[in-house]
Design an enzyme around this catalytic site. Sequence first.
Site, PDB file in Angstrom:
ATOM      1  N   CYS A 159       0.866  -1.257   0.049  1.00  0.00           N
ATOM      2  CA  CYS A 159      -0.418  -0.079  -0.106  1.00  0.00           C
ATOM      3  C   CYS A 159       0.848   1.324   0.227  1.00  0.00           C
ATOM      4  O   CYS A 159       1.238   1.731   1.073  1.00  0.00           O
ATOM      5  CB  CYS A 159      -0.808  -0.021   0.869  1.00  0.00           C
ATOM      6  SG  CYS A 159      -2.064   1.430   1.367  1.00  0.00           S
ATOM      7  N   CYS A 204      -0.820   4.262   1.955  1.00  0.00           N
ATOM      8  CA  CYS A 204      -0.375   3.782   3.394  1.00  0.00           C
ATOM      9  C   CYS A 204       1.183   4.175   3.777  1.00  0.00           C
ATOM     10  O   CYS A 204       1.612   4.850   5.676  1.00  0.00           O
ATOM     11  CB  CYS A 204      -0.660   2.959   3.949  1.00  0.00           C
ATOM     12  SG  CYS A 204      -1.834   1.531   3.325  1.00  0.00           S
ATOM     13  N   ASP A 205       1.993   3.386   3.343  1.00  0.00           N
ATOM     14  CA  ASP A 205       3.746   3.672   3.781  1.00  0.00           C
ATOM     15  C   ASP A 205       4.360   4.583   2.952  1.00  0.00           C
ATOM     16  O   ASP A 205       5.477   4.684   2.880  1.00  0.00           O
ATOM     17  CB  ASP A 205       4.331   2.233   3.441  1.00  0.00           C
ATOM     18  CG  ASP A 205       2.892   1.368   4.356  1.00  0.00           C
ATOM     19  OD1 ASP A 205       2.760   1.888   5.469  1.00  0.00           O
ATOM     20  OD2 ASP A 205       2.795  -0.009   4.337  1.00  0.00           O
TER      21      ASP A 205
END
Length: 322
Positions: A141, A144-145
């Site tokens: 992701c 997200c990261d």
Amino acid sequence: MSEQLERVKTLIVGSGPAGYTAAIYAARADLKPVLYTGMEPGGQLTTTTEVDNFPGYPEGIDGPTMMMQLQQQAERFGTEVRIGMITAVDLSDEVGGIHKVTVDDSKIVEAETVIISTGASAKYLNIPSEQRLRGGGVSACAVCDGFFYKGQEVAIVGGGDTAAEEASYLANICKKVTMLVRKDEMRASKAMQHRVNSLENIEVRYNTEVDEVIGDQVVEGLRMVNNQTGEKEEIAITGLFIAIGHKPNTDIFKGQLEMDETGYLITEPKSTKTSKPGVFASGDAQDKIYRQAITAAGTGCMAALDAERYFATVESKETLVS
Ligand code: NDP
């Protein structure tokens, strides 16, 4: 199979942001939710380290803690959270009908409404070095990261819309993005391909696959292989993003609920209603576009509100009949 019947008003399947948000709203509306966690209590976020993009956490929060707090919030209003896996369903076609759900292959629960929040699982390459370094620089992701790799060199695997979109997202944050596409062309839409090609710090490598992710505790590099020539090449990276698709966790609903060709549950527009009355779908099990914790939570809320309205319809129908 030992049959042990129990009747619940609202059964929620899954314990990610969608399931717990549905539970919070359902419990507060007195729909007496019972939530089964599934095999991965807390869902996909429990495999993430820091969640920085969920509104309300100015300092960020780690995924497992956030999911524990969501559970506590759902329980505070009376949700009964149970560890267990739904292994089969027999969903009614009737308005006001009773849905039968099998838990752990052994117990049958009857439910007046069912809210499905079973999520989706990111696909991985499943090579040993990639699996070993999940959480240590290998992520599925970018949204997200990606932030953790600010100013660094990363690589992304995949040639679909997700990979193209995530490569563009990473290009804004990272110094360089190497994109590995296994064919000689991308599957992504022309517009997305154009976007990727217009960004100077994305290098697309066609006919290229991952041979090995290099690094002991964290990602330090990548050995790529050209699948036409067999030629191998190593690059130094700190993050590897896998964007080769997701699989919705909807196998148990096959043949009972309408789904698209890849298994995402189909809901009515602007609603969480599935093809069966009293059965609602929320979160990634019905969303292949956004797939964020906050959008999953939003549709979990919608599912509980839709369930509440469904009960009102059933009650008014019963009043008319009697
Ligand atoms: P897709 O299935 O469309 O693409 C997956 C990509 O990963 C393909 O390029 C595929 O290669 C590649 N791939 C699969 N397995 C491997 C492997 N083992 N090794 C290397 N590469 C692999 O998935 P997406 O997640 O990209 O998209 C899913 C759906 O969501 C699509 O319908 C897409 O259009 C949609 N979507 C729409 C967006 C938007 O409209 N903004 C944004 C994101 C997704 P190959 O082509 O060779 O099979």
